[in-house]
Design a protein around this motif. Sequence first.
Motif, PDB file in Angstrom:
ATOM      1  N   THR A 287      -3.600  -3.579  30.060  1.00  0.00           N
ATOM      2  CA  THR A 287      -3.721  -2.750  31.258  1.00  0.00           C
ATOM      3  C   THR A 287      -3.785  -3.595  32.519  1.00  0.00           C
ATOM      4  OG1 THR A 287      -4.932  -1.141  29.914  1.00  0.00           O
ATOM      5  CG2 THR A 287      -5.032  -0.872  32.293  1.00  0.00           C
TER       6      THR A 287
ATOM      7  N   THR B  66      -2.526   1.919  22.726  1.00  0.00           N
ATOM      8  CA  THR B  66      -1.788   1.859  23.983  1.00  0.00           C
ATOM      9  C   THR B  66      -1.994   3.078  24.874  1.00  0.00           C
ATOM     10  OG1 THR B  66       0.190   2.874  23.014  1.00  0.00           O
ATOM     11  CG2 THR B  66      -0.013   0.489  22.853  1.00  0.00           C
TER      12      THR B  66
ATOM     13  N   VAL C 227       2.714  -1.343  28.847  1.00  0.00           N
ATOM     14  CA  VAL C 227       1.521  -1.445  28.009  1.00  0.00           C
ATOM     15  C   VAL C 227       1.904  -1.234  26.547  1.00  0.00           C
ATOM     16  CG1 VAL C 227      -0.770  -0.497  27.561  1.00  0.00           C
ATOM     17  CG2 VAL C 227       0.080  -0.628  29.907  1.00  0.00           C
TER      18      VAL C 227
END
Length: 270
Positions: A54, A134, A87
Amino acid sequence: MTLLSAPPQQSAGPSAVPAPLAPAARLLPALAAVYRAQLARAKVARIPLLFVATFQSIGILVMMRGVVDPGDNPAAHTVVAGSSVLVVAFVALNLLAQYFGRLRATGGLDHYATLPVPAASVVLGAAAAYASFTLPGTLVTAVAGAVMFGLPVGHLWVLLAVVPLAGAALSGLGAACGLIAPRQEIATLLGQLGMSAALLLGVLPVERLPQPVLWLRDLLPSTYGVEAFARTFTPNPDWAAVAGDLGVCAAVGLVSLAVATWAYRRATTR
Protein backbone atom coordinates in the motif's frame (compact mmCIF):
# COMPACT_ATOMS: atom_id res chain seq x y z
CA MET A 1 -0.81 -95.48 24.92
CA THR A 2 -2.84 -92.94 23.14
CA LEU A 3 -1.05 -91.08 20.43
CA LEU A 4 -1.63 -87.38 20.40
CA SER A 5 -2.86 -86.39 17.03
CA ALA A 6 -0.93 -83.56 15.45
CA PRO A 7 -2.89 -80.41 14.69
CA PRO A 8 -4.09 -80.32 11.16
CA GLN A 9 -1.67 -78.49 8.92
CA GLN A 10 -3.23 -75.41 7.38
CA SER A 11 -2.86 -75.16 3.70
CA ALA A 12 -1.26 -72.07 2.32
CA GLY A 13 -3.96 -69.70 1.20
CA PRO A 14 -3.80 -67.10 -1.50
CA SER A 15 -1.47 -64.16 -0.99
CA ALA A 16 -2.85 -61.36 1.14
CA VAL A 17 -4.51 -58.58 -0.84
CA PRO A 18 -3.20 -55.13 0.12
CA ALA A 19 -5.72 -52.72 1.52
CA PRO A 20 -6.86 -50.15 -1.02
CA LEU A 21 -5.58 -46.60 -0.70
CA ALA A 22 -7.88 -43.87 0.46
CA PRO A 23 -9.52 -41.99 -2.39
CA ALA A 24 -7.93 -38.71 -3.40
CA ALA A 25 -9.50 -35.58 -2.03
CA ARG A 26 -11.95 -33.74 -4.23
CA LEU A 27 -10.95 -30.40 -5.72
CA LEU A 28 -13.06 -28.02 -3.65
CA PRO A 29 -12.38 -29.53 -0.17
CA ALA A 30 -8.67 -29.78 -1.02
CA LEU A 31 -8.67 -26.21 -2.28
CA ALA A 32 -10.27 -25.00 0.95
CA ALA A 33 -7.72 -26.92 3.04
CA VAL A 34 -4.72 -25.54 1.12
CA TYR A 35 -6.20 -22.03 1.26
CA ARG A 36 -6.64 -22.18 5.05
CA ALA A 37 -3.14 -23.58 5.54
CA GLN A 38 -1.54 -20.91 3.34
CA LEU A 39 -3.58 -18.18 5.02
CA ALA A 40 -2.49 -19.35 8.49
CA ARG A 41 1.18 -19.42 7.48
CA ALA A 42 1.00 -15.93 6.00
CA LYS A 43 -0.67 -14.28 9.00
CA VAL A 44 2.67 -13.31 10.52
CA ALA A 45 3.71 -11.40 7.40
CA ARG A 46 0.29 -9.93 6.66
CA ILE A 47 0.73 -6.47 8.24
CA PRO A 48 4.21 -5.79 6.76
CA LEU A 49 3.01 -7.14 3.42
CA LEU A 50 -0.03 -4.88 3.31
CA PHE A 51 1.99 -1.91 4.50
CA VAL A 52 4.71 -2.28 1.86
CA ALA A 53 2.29 -2.86 -1.03
CA THR A 54 0.00 0.00 0.00
CA PHE A 55 2.79 2.43 0.88
CA GLN A 56 4.42 1.80 -2.48
CA SER A 57 1.22 2.51 -4.41
CA ILE A 58 0.36 5.63 -2.41
CA GLY A 59 3.92 6.89 -2.97
CA ILE A 60 3.38 6.50 -6.72
CA LEU A 61 0.13 8.48 -6.42
CA VAL A 62 1.98 11.30 -4.66
CA MET A 63 4.66 11.31 -7.34
CA MET A 64 2.16 11.30 -10.21
CA ARG A 65 0.16 14.08 -8.55
CA GLY A 66 2.92 16.46 -9.57
CA VAL A 67 2.72 15.32 -13.21
CA VAL A 68 -0.98 14.69 -13.90
CA ASP A 69 -3.67 17.31 -13.37
CA PRO A 70 -6.46 16.31 -10.97
CA GLY A 71 -10.09 16.22 -12.02
CA ASP A 72 -12.24 14.31 -14.47
CA ASN A 73 -9.68 13.44 -17.13
CA PRO A 74 -8.47 10.08 -18.53
CA ALA A 75 -4.93 10.53 -17.23
CA ALA A 76 -6.10 10.90 -13.61
CA HIS A 77 -8.42 7.91 -14.02
CA THR A 78 -5.54 5.75 -15.25
CA VAL A 79 -3.15 6.84 -12.49
CA VAL A 80 -5.59 6.04 -9.67
CA ALA A 81 -6.79 2.78 -11.20
CA GLY A 82 -3.26 1.64 -12.09
CA SER A 83 -1.89 2.42 -8.63
CA SER A 84 -4.74 0.49 -7.02
CA VAL A 85 -4.27 -2.61 -9.18
CA LEU A 86 -0.52 -2.39 -8.58
CA VAL A 87 -1.15 -3.63 -5.03
CA VAL A 88 -2.54 -6.81 -6.57
CA ALA A 89 0.43 -7.14 -8.92
CA PHE A 90 2.92 -6.71 -6.07
CA VAL A 91 1.43 -9.58 -4.07
CA ALA A 92 -0.14 -11.90 -6.63
CA LEU A 93 2.57 -11.70 -9.29
CA ASN A 94 5.81 -10.73 -7.59
CA LEU A 95 5.55 -12.50 -4.23
CA LEU A 96 3.85 -15.61 -5.60
CA ALA A 97 6.60 -16.06 -8.20
CA GLN A 98 9.17 -15.84 -5.41
CA TYR A 99 7.18 -18.25 -3.21
CA PHE A 100 6.91 -21.04 -5.78
CA GLY A 101 10.48 -20.45 -6.94
CA ARG A 102 11.67 -20.92 -3.36
CA LEU A 103 9.50 -24.04 -2.92
CA ARG A 104 10.98 -25.58 -6.03
CA ALA A 105 14.57 -24.70 -5.10
CA THR A 106 14.33 -25.99 -1.51
CA GLY A 107 12.35 -29.15 -2.28
CA GLY A 108 9.20 -27.88 -0.66
CA LEU A 109 7.14 -29.07 -3.62
CA ASP A 110 7.91 -32.65 -2.57
CA HIS A 111 5.71 -32.17 0.48
CA TYR A 112 2.73 -31.17 -1.62
CA ALA A 113 3.44 -33.96 -4.10
CA THR A 114 2.95 -36.56 -1.35
CA LEU A 115 -0.48 -35.23 -0.42
CA PRO A 116 -3.56 -36.84 -2.04
CA VAL A 117 -4.80 -33.51 -3.38
CA PRO A 118 -5.26 -32.38 -6.98
CA ALA A 119 -2.52 -30.22 -8.43
CA ALA A 120 -5.03 -27.49 -9.23
CA SER A 121 -6.00 -27.17 -5.56
CA VAL A 122 -2.38 -26.43 -4.56
CA VAL A 123 -1.98 -23.71 -7.17
CA LEU A 124 -5.43 -22.20 -6.66
CA GLY A 125 -5.21 -22.37 -2.86
CA ALA A 126 -1.85 -20.59 -2.73
CA ALA A 127 -2.96 -18.02 -5.30
CA ALA A 128 -6.20 -17.29 -3.44
CA ALA A 129 -4.41 -16.94 -0.11
CA TYR A 130 -1.93 -14.42 -1.50
CA ALA A 131 -4.63 -12.51 -3.37
CA SER A 132 -6.76 -12.27 -0.21
CA PHE A 133 -4.26 -9.84 1.29
CA THR A 134 -4.61 -7.37 -1.55
CA LEU A 135 -8.20 -6.17 -1.11
CA PRO A 136 -7.66 -3.92 1.97
CA GLY A 137 -4.58 -2.29 0.44
CA THR A 138 -6.34 -1.83 -2.89
CA LEU A 139 -9.29 -0.12 -1.22
CA VAL A 140 -7.05 2.19 0.81
CA THR A 141 -5.05 3.12 -2.30
CA ALA A 142 -8.21 3.73 -4.34
CA VAL A 143 -9.74 6.00 -1.69
CA ALA A 144 -6.48 7.92 -1.24
CA GLY A 145 -6.10 8.33 -4.99
CA ALA A 146 -9.70 9.44 -5.49
CA VAL A 147 -9.32 12.09 -2.78
CA MET A 148 -5.93 13.20 -4.09
CA PHE A 149 -7.11 13.59 -7.69
CA GLY A 150 -10.66 14.77 -6.93
CA LEU A 151 -12.43 11.71 -8.37
CA PRO A 152 -15.78 10.25 -7.26
CA VAL A 153 -15.79 7.28 -4.88
CA GLY A 154 -19.33 6.06 -5.55
CA HIS A 155 -18.26 3.13 -7.73
CA LEU A 156 -15.42 1.73 -5.65
CA TRP A 157 -17.55 -1.38 -5.14
CA VAL A 158 -16.36 -2.55 -8.57
CA LEU A 159 -13.06 -3.43 -6.88
CA LEU A 160 -14.87 -6.44 -5.42
CA ALA A 161 -14.84 -7.83 -8.96
CA VAL A 162 -11.59 -6.29 -10.19
CA VAL A 163 -9.40 -7.61 -7.36
CA PRO A 164 -10.29 -11.34 -7.58
CA LEU A 165 -10.33 -11.43 -11.38
CA ALA A 166 -7.12 -9.45 -11.88
CA GLY A 167 -5.65 -11.33 -8.93
CA ALA A 168 -6.45 -14.68 -10.54
CA ALA A 169 -4.79 -13.67 -13.80
CA LEU A 170 -1.68 -12.29 -12.09
CA SER A 171 -1.49 -15.12 -9.54
CA GLY A 172 -1.51 -17.73 -12.29
CA LEU A 173 1.21 -15.82 -14.12
CA GLY A 174 3.30 -15.46 -10.97
CA ALA A 175 2.93 -19.13 -10.03
CA ALA A 176 3.86 -20.20 -13.55
CA CYS A 177 6.98 -18.01 -13.46
CA GLY A 178 8.06 -19.51 -10.15
CA LEU A 179 7.42 -23.10 -11.24
CA ILE A 180 8.92 -22.88 -14.72
CA ALA A 181 12.03 -20.86 -13.86
CA PRO A 182 15.04 -23.21 -13.57
CA ARG A 183 16.50 -21.30 -10.61
CA GLN A 184 15.09 -19.39 -7.66
CA GLU A 185 16.94 -16.23 -8.67
CA ILE A 186 15.35 -16.29 -12.11
CA ALA A 187 11.89 -16.71 -10.56
CA THR A 188 12.55 -13.65 -8.39
CA LEU A 189 13.76 -11.71 -11.43
CA LEU A 190 10.65 -12.65 -13.44
CA GLY A 191 8.40 -11.58 -10.59
CA GLN A 192 10.17 -8.24 -10.29
CA LEU A 193 9.99 -7.67 -14.04
CA GLY A 194 6.28 -8.49 -14.07
CA MET A 195 5.56 -6.07 -11.26
CA SER A 196 7.64 -3.37 -12.97
CA ALA A 197 5.65 -3.91 -16.17
CA ALA A 198 2.39 -3.57 -14.21
CA LEU A 199 3.74 -0.34 -12.71
CA LEU A 200 4.96 1.31 -15.90
CA LEU A 201 2.21 0.11 -18.24
CA GLY A 202 -0.66 0.45 -15.79
CA VAL A 203 0.04 3.76 -14.09
CA LEU A 204 1.39 5.93 -16.90
CA PRO A 205 -1.31 7.72 -18.93
CA VAL A 206 -2.12 5.90 -22.15
CA GLU A 207 -1.93 8.95 -24.40
CA ARG A 208 1.71 9.48 -23.43
CA LEU A 209 2.88 5.99 -24.40
CA PRO A 210 4.31 5.12 -27.84
CA GLN A 211 2.50 2.55 -29.97
CA PRO A 212 4.94 -0.37 -29.41
CA VAL A 213 4.54 0.07 -25.65
CA LEU A 214 0.76 0.08 -26.06
CA TRP A 215 0.99 -3.31 -27.74
CA LEU A 216 2.90 -4.65 -24.74
CA ARG A 217 0.33 -3.06 -22.47
CA ASP A 218 -2.45 -5.00 -24.19
CA LEU A 219 -0.62 -8.26 -23.42
CA LEU A 220 -0.46 -7.60 -19.67
CA PRO A 221 -3.38 -9.19 -17.75
CA SER A 222 -3.60 -6.38 -15.20
CA THR A 223 -4.26 -3.86 -17.98
CA TYR A 224 -7.87 -4.97 -18.27
CA GLY A 225 -8.44 -4.66 -14.54
CA VAL A 226 -7.02 -1.14 -14.70
CA GLU A 227 -9.25 -0.27 -17.67
CA ALA A 228 -12.36 -1.67 -15.96
CA PHE A 229 -11.73 0.33 -12.79
CA ALA A 230 -10.73 3.51 -14.65
CA ARG A 231 -14.01 3.52 -16.61
CA THR A 232 -16.00 3.81 -13.36
CA PHE A 233 -14.61 7.29 -12.62
CA THR A 234 -16.54 8.85 -15.50
CA PRO A 235 -19.93 10.49 -14.78
CA ASN A 236 -21.76 7.83 -16.82
CA PRO A 237 -19.67 4.64 -16.86
CA ASP A 238 -19.94 2.30 -19.83
CA TRP A 239 -20.86 -0.80 -17.85
CA ALA A 240 -20.81 -3.01 -20.94
CA ALA A 241 -17.17 -2.07 -21.52
CA VAL A 242 -16.43 -2.62 -17.81
CA ALA A 243 -17.96 -6.10 -18.03
CA GLY A 244 -15.97 -6.80 -21.19
CA ASP A 245 -12.68 -5.89 -19.50
CA LEU A 246 -13.55 -8.04 -16.50
CA GLY A 247 -14.43 -10.89 -18.86
CA VAL A 248 -10.97 -10.65 -20.41
CA CYS A 249 -9.46 -10.78 -16.91
CA ALA A 250 -11.49 -13.90 -16.14
CA ALA A 251 -10.46 -15.61 -19.38
CA VAL A 252 -6.78 -14.79 -18.89
CA GLY A 253 -7.06 -15.96 -15.29
CA LEU A 254 -8.38 -19.37 -16.36
CA VAL A 255 -5.60 -19.77 -18.91
CA SER A 256 -2.81 -18.61 -16.59
CA LEU A 257 -3.99 -20.82 -13.72
CA ALA A 258 -4.20 -23.78 -16.11
CA VAL A 259 -0.61 -23.11 -17.21
CA ALA A 260 0.47 -22.83 -13.56
CA THR A 261 -1.22 -26.17 -12.78
CA TRP A 262 0.60 -27.80 -15.70
CA ALA A 263 3.89 -26.28 -14.50
CA TYR A 264 3.22 -27.63 -10.99
CA ARG A 265 2.65 -31.18 -12.29
CA ARG A 266 5.79 -30.87 -14.41
CA ALA A 267 7.88 -29.65 -11.47
CA THR A 268 6.68 -32.40 -9.10
CA THR A 269 7.19 -35.29 -11.53
CA ARG A 270 10.67 -34.47 -12.81
